[in-house]
Scaffold this motif. Structure first.
Motif, PDB file in Angstrom:
ATOM      1  N   VAL A 105     -40.341  89.870  45.569  1.00  0.00           N
ATOM      2  CA  VAL A 105     -39.584  88.826  44.874  1.00  0.00           C
ATOM      3  C   VAL A 105     -40.247  88.605  43.515  1.00  0.00           C
ATOM      4  CG1 VAL A 105     -38.916  86.398  44.867  1.00  0.00           C
ATOM      5  CG2 VAL A 105     -38.848  87.724  47.011  1.00  0.00           C
ATOM      6  N   VAL A 106     -39.440  88.609  42.458  1.00  0.00           N
ATOM      7  CA  VAL A 106     -39.952  88.390  41.103  1.00  0.00           C
ATOM      8  C   VAL A 106     -39.662  86.949  40.714  1.00  0.00           C
ATOM      9  CG1 VAL A 106     -39.861  89.122  38.701  1.00  0.00           C
ATOM     10  CG2 VAL A 106     -39.524  90.819  40.527  1.00  0.00           C
ATOM     11  N   ASP A 107     -40.714  86.214  40.421  1.00  0.00           N
ATOM     12  CA  ASP A 107     -40.552  84.791  40.116  1.00  0.00           C
ATOM     13  C   ASP A 107     -41.506  84.421  38.978  1.00  0.00           C
ATOM     14  OD1 ASP A 107     -39.929  82.139  40.117  1.00  0.00           O
ATOM     15  OD2 ASP A 107     -40.742  81.708  42.102  1.00  0.00           O
ATOM     16  N   GLY A 108     -40.938  84.047  37.842  1.00  0.00           N
ATOM     17  CA  GLY A 108     -41.766  83.661  36.702  1.00  0.00           C
ATOM     18  C   GLY A 108     -42.623  84.800  36.186  1.00  0.00           C
ATOM     19  N   GLY A 109     -42.105  86.014  36.283  1.00  0.00           N
ATOM     20  CA  GLY A 109     -42.854  87.168  35.814  1.00  0.00           C
ATOM     21  C   GLY A 109     -43.852  87.720  36.815  1.00  0.00           C
ATOM     22  N   SER A 132     -35.850  97.463  39.585  1.00  0.00           N
ATOM     23  CA  SER A 132     -35.765  96.005  39.512  1.00  0.00           C
ATOM     24  C   SER A 132     -34.331  95.599  39.269  1.00  0.00           C
ATOM     25  CB  SER A 132     -36.655  95.467  38.385  1.00  0.00           C
ATOM     26  OG  SER A 132     -38.012  95.725  38.637  1.00  0.00           O
ATOM     27  N   GLY A 133     -33.983  94.436  39.763  1.00  0.00           N
ATOM     28  CA  GLY A 133     -32.631  93.940  39.559  1.00  0.00           C
ATOM     29  C   GLY A 133     -32.441  92.582  40.210  1.00  0.00           C
ATOM     30  N   PRO A 134     -31.294  91.957  39.968  1.00  0.00           N
ATOM     31  CA  PRO A 134     -31.027  90.659  40.590  1.00  0.00           C
ATOM     32  C   PRO A 134     -30.884  90.804  42.107  1.00  0.00           C
ATOM     33  CG  PRO A 134     -29.066  91.496  39.498  1.00  0.00           C
ATOM     34  CD  PRO A 134     -30.185  92.414  39.113  1.00  0.00           C
ATOM     35  N   LEU A 135     -31.468  89.881  42.847  1.00  0.00           N
ATOM     36  CA  LEU A 135     -31.278  89.833  44.292  1.00  0.00           C
ATOM     37  C   LEU A 135     -29.950  89.160  44.589  1.00  0.00           C
ATOM     38  CD1 LEU A 135     -34.858  88.726  45.419  1.00  0.00           C
ATOM     39  CD2 LEU A 135     -33.839  90.985  45.751  1.00  0.00           C
ATOM     40  N   VAL A 136     -29.148  89.770  45.445  1.00  0.00           N
ATOM     41  CA  VAL A 136     -27.838  89.227  45.807  1.00  0.00           C
ATOM     42  C   VAL A 136     -27.733  89.208  47.323  1.00  0.00           C
ATOM     43  CG1 VAL A 136     -25.332  89.525  45.689  1.00  0.00           C
ATOM     44  CG2 VAL A 136     -26.754  90.059  43.690  1.00  0.00           C
ATOM     45  N   TYR A 137     -27.401  88.039  47.878  1.00  0.00           N
ATOM     46  CA  TYR A 137     -27.248  87.952  49.330  1.00  0.00           C
ATOM     47  C   TYR A 137     -25.858  88.453  49.718  1.00  0.00           C
ATOM     48  CZ  TYR A 137     -27.183  86.223  54.104  1.00  0.00           C
ATOM     49  OH  TYR A 137     -27.087  86.127  55.470  1.00  0.00           O
ATOM     50  N   GLY A 138     -25.816  89.474  50.560  1.00  0.00           N
ATOM     51  CA  GLY A 138     -24.545  90.107  50.914  1.00  0.00           C
ATOM     52  C   GLY A 138     -23.959  89.657  52.227  1.00  0.00           C
ATOM     53  N   GLY A 139     -24.598  88.693  52.901  1.00  0.00           N
ATOM     54  CA  GLY A 139     -24.064  88.226  54.168  1.00  0.00           C
ATOM     55  C   GLY A 139     -24.490  89.117  55.324  1.00  0.00           C
ATOM     56  N   GLY A 251     -38.292  87.937  56.128  1.00  0.00           N
ATOM     57  CA  GLY A 251     -36.997  88.040  55.465  1.00  0.00           C
ATOM     58  C   GLY A 251     -36.421  86.713  55.032  1.00  0.00           C
ATOM     59  N   ALA A 252     -36.877  85.629  55.650  1.00  0.00           N
ATOM     60  CA  ALA A 252     -36.367  84.311  55.266  1.00  0.00           C
ATOM     61  C   ALA A 252     -36.655  84.020  53.798  1.00  0.00           C
ATOM     62  CB  ALA A 252     -36.999  83.236  56.156  1.00  0.00           C
ATOM     63  N   GLU A 253     -37.854  84.392  53.339  1.00  0.00           N
ATOM     64  CA  GLU A 253     -38.203  84.204  51.934  1.00  0.00           C
ATOM     65  C   GLU A 253     -37.315  85.053  51.033  1.00  0.00           C
ATOM     66  OE1 GLU A 253     -41.934  84.989  48.841  1.00  0.00           O
ATOM     67  OE2 GLU A 253     -42.185  85.345  50.987  1.00  0.00           O
ATOM     68  N   LEU A 254     -37.031  86.271  51.453  1.00  0.00           N
ATOM     69  CA  LEU A 254     -36.205  87.167  50.662  1.00  0.00           C
ATOM     70  C   LEU A 254     -34.772  86.655  50.583  1.00  0.00           C
ATOM     71  CD1 LEU A 254     -36.365  89.879  49.145  1.00  0.00           C
ATOM     72  CD2 LEU A 254     -35.678  91.005  51.273  1.00  0.00           C
ATOM     73  N   ARG A 255     -34.257  86.156  51.703  1.00  0.00           N
ATOM     74  CA  ARG A 255     -32.896  85.612  51.717  1.00  0.00           C
ATOM     75  C   ARG A 255     -32.784  84.397  50.795  1.00  0.00           C
ATOM     76  NH1 ARG A 255     -32.972  83.720  56.345  1.00  0.00           N
ATOM     77  NH2 ARG A 255     -32.423  85.602  57.544  1.00  0.00           N
ATOM     78  N   MET A 256     -33.770  83.493  50.867  1.00  0.00           N
ATOM     79  CA  MET A 256     -33.754  82.294  50.021  1.00  0.00           C
ATOM     80  C   MET A 256     -33.828  82.670  48.546  1.00  0.00           C
ATOM     81  SD  MET A 256     -36.221  79.722  52.217  1.00  0.00           S
ATOM     82  CE  MET A 256     -36.245  78.538  50.881  1.00  0.00           C
ATOM     83  N   ALA A 257     -34.629  83.684  48.228  1.00  0.00           N
ATOM     84  CA  ALA A 257     -34.748  84.111  46.840  1.00  0.00           C
ATOM     85  C   ALA A 257     -33.430  84.677  46.333  1.00  0.00           C
ATOM     86  CB  ALA A 257     -35.856  85.158  46.714  1.00  0.00           C
ATOM     87  N   ALA A 258     -32.721  85.437  47.179  1.00  0.00           N
ATOM     88  CA  ALA A 258     -31.432  85.998  46.784  1.00  0.00           C
ATOM     89  C   ALA A 258     -30.399  84.893  46.594  1.00  0.00           C
ATOM     90  CB  ALA A 258     -30.962  87.006  47.837  1.00  0.00           C
ATOM     91  N   GLN A 259     -30.398  83.943  47.509  1.00  0.00           N
ATOM     92  CA  GLN A 259     -29.441  82.838  47.401  1.00  0.00           C
ATOM     93  C   GLN A 259     -29.735  81.946  46.197  1.00  0.00           C
ATOM     94  OE1 GLN A 259     -30.018  81.277  51.362  1.00  0.00           O
ATOM     95  NE2 GLN A 259     -28.182  82.302  52.152  1.00  0.00           N
ATOM     96  N   ALA A 260     -30.987  81.953  45.734  1.00  0.00           N
ATOM     97  CA  ALA A 260     -31.370  81.152  44.568  1.00  0.00           C
ATOM     98  C   ALA A 260     -31.176  81.919  43.260  1.00  0.00           C
ATOM     99  CB  ALA A 260     -32.824  80.705  44.707  1.00  0.00           C
ATOM    100  N   GLY A 261     -30.733  83.190  43.352  1.00  0.00           N
ATOM    101  CA  GLY A 261     -30.464  83.968  42.156  1.00  0.00           C
ATOM    102  C   GLY A 261     -31.690  84.564  41.499  1.00  0.00           C
ATOM    103  N   LYS A 262     -32.762  84.736  42.265  1.00  0.00           N
ATOM    104  CA  LYS A 262     -33.972  85.326  41.695  1.00  0.00           C
ATOM    105  C   LYS A 262     -33.847  86.848  41.623  1.00  0.00           C
ATOM    106  CE  LYS A 262     -37.057  81.603  43.155  1.00  0.00           C
ATOM    107  NZ  LYS A 262     -38.285  81.243  43.922  1.00  0.00           N
TER     108      LYS A 262
END
Length: 515
Positions: A105-109, A132-139, A251-262
């Protein structure tokens, strides 16, 4: 080399190793054992030492350097025990070799790595530096692909949730006998069963056309269970996008990051490598033209995959060391075939096609897999831990005397949660029963079956269980040797229903020899 000369050489190798072993006089057949000290069946301590020796080679994936060294060592050990080798075969194979993988997860560089990430075997790789790219939650991701896919920006890393299929053991194996004590059949057979090796080949190819840079699939099991999973043998599918698996907790952290648009960073550096994968046959000559085949595969990830190959060596040492009056009447053929972890190699049917003469003369066959497995699962309140049980062990057997021998052996050695299923069953050795050879197999499926971790999961070995299982197998082979082949075949209507067909695709070559 001309085709005619090549065929002549192959024929000479075949005659030198197999024909000699099957037609020599009884005195010649017994000569290899003269002067050898009897070798007892392995104790629990010996089991642990032998399995550790295999694990020390490292993960033995088909055709990699570890696997090649392990098969060469097996050949030397068979020879040291007094067996005849060969001819040896190899198969051409293009293996997928992972080098580096992970998702962050990329956050603040800054990048924060998700722990215990596993790869989707045969996925299209990224470059060594990753993407690298935007995280997107796909369901939710089903076996056939995403169920409801959102709009996807170019270069996105998609994050999905997915589930392992769950089914009661009774619906998978349908045993007609199970040995339990202090619990009921239903407690074992009707409990929902899920293991990582049942993971479906999620279809991802449509995502490549949408410009997806990578995929991270969050499974509904813990990160500890997902760690190191190398699961290629259920399907030859090759995803056209880089794809990784993540445990539910991490994976919970990864899902939250995707839903937050990180943003995220995904790496799957892998290569395709061409090579040859060896197959091994070793023969302990007896007094009869009939043979008994004992087989397993030589490739594997850890102590459980595949300790059947070590059992072949232990049985060979034991049977070769028996004094003349106790040796088996039939010749024993030990077949170590490769490629179970490939999804594309011919496996046991390939060995059968390479050795039609031995198949014709086989009175019985025994396929050995996955001995000594303790059960580990995600336990509420404990995490990924031992349940206190051994893993369920299934024994497919041809109806008749072999079926009876299995039931008697399970009872005599008090092997709990061991069950007998009508052959051919679910095993890598079904080709023998299908081709008309009375057959017994054993197989368990622990959650750690396919994972690559430091130490090879030796902490999960129940060595006492493996010793009792090995002793039972040896006793069955000795008992079957005294039963006429007509009686072994019994009246099982499914025996020989689908004889092996097709061409032998192996390439024969000289076997390794101890210097």
């Amino acid at each position: 080399m001309s085709d005619q000369l090549m065929m002549s050489r192959r024929g000479a190798l075949l005659a030198a190793a197999i024909s000699f072993a099957s037609t020599c006089l009884p005195a010649q057949a017994l000569a290899a054992a003269v002067g050898r000290a009897p070798v007892p069946l392995p104790s629990a301590a010996q089991i642990r030492r032998d399995y550790q020796q295999m694990v020390d080679f490292g993960p033995r994936l088909p055709g990699n350097a570890n696997h090649l060294k392990f098969v060469e060592w097996m050949a030397q050990e068979f020879q040291a025990a007094g067996l005849l080798l060969g001819p040896c075969e190899s198969y051409a194979y293009r293996r997928w070799e992972p080098r580096k993988w992970g998702v962050e997860v990329v956050d603040g560089g800054r990048r924060h790595a998700i722990s215990n990430v596993a790869y989707f075997v045969r996925s299209d790789p990224t470059a060594a530096e990753g993407v690298s790219g935007p995280l997107v939650y796909g369901g939710r991701l089903g076996p056939k692909g995403p169920e409801n896919l959102p709009d996807i920006p170019a270069g996105a890393i998609l994050v999905f949730d997915a589930e392992l299929p769950r089914m009661a053991l009774r619906h998978i194996v349908q045993p007609h006998f199970i040995h339990v004590r202090g619990e009921t059949d239903s407690a074992v057979l009707d409990t929902p069963y899920h293991r990582l090796w049942t993971m479906p080949s999620f279809q991802l190819d449509a995502l490549a056309a949408r410009g997806v840079a990578g995929v991270a699939i969050i499974m509904d099991v813990s990160s500890a269970m997902i760690a190191g999973n190398f699961s290629p043998h259920a399907s030859p599918y090759k995803p056209k996008v880089p794809a990784l698996f993540v445990g539910q907790d991490a994976g919970a952290e990864l899902r939250m990051a995707a839903q937050a648009g990180k943003a995220g960073h995904l790496t799957l550096d892998a290569a395709w490598v061409d090579g040859m994968v060896p197959q091994l046959t070793a023969i302990l000559p007896g007094e009869s033209d009939e043979v008994m085949i004992v087989d397993s595969h030589t490739d594997g990830q850890n102590f459980i995959e595949e300790n059947g190959s070590i059992t072949l060596l232990q049985l060979a040492r034991h049977f070769a060391g028996l004094p003349a009056g106790q040796r088996l009447r039939r010749s024993i053929v030990f077949a170590g075939w490769p490629g179970h972890m490939s999804g594309t190699m011919p496996e046991a049917p390939g060995w059968a096609r390479a050795h039609p003469d031995l198949m014709k003369r086989a009175a019985a066959a025994f396929t050995i897999e996955h001995l000594g497995a303790s059960e580990w699962l995600d336990v509420p309140g404990k995490g990924y831990a031992a349940t206190g049980h051994n893993e369920y062990m299934n024994w497919p057997a041809t109806a008749g005397p072999l079926n009876d021998l299995v039931i008697d052996g399970i009872k005599r050695h008090d092997l709990l949660r061991h069950a007998v299923q009508k052959g051919p069953g679910f095993t890598t050795g079904t080709v023998f029963h299908d081709s008309g050879i009375p057959h017994v197999a054993c197989i368990s499926g622990p959650s750690y079956l396919l994972s690559i971790v430091p130490g090879g999961h030796m902490d999960k070995l129940d060595a006492d269980l493996a010793a009792r299982q090995t002793n039972m197998i040896a006793e069955m082979i000795k008992a079957a040797d005294r039963i006429p082949v007509s009686d072994l075949k019994g009246s099982d209507s499914s025996l020989g229903a689908k004889p092996v067909t097709g061409a032998d695709t192996s390439v024969r070559m000289a076997c390794s020899r101890r210097a």
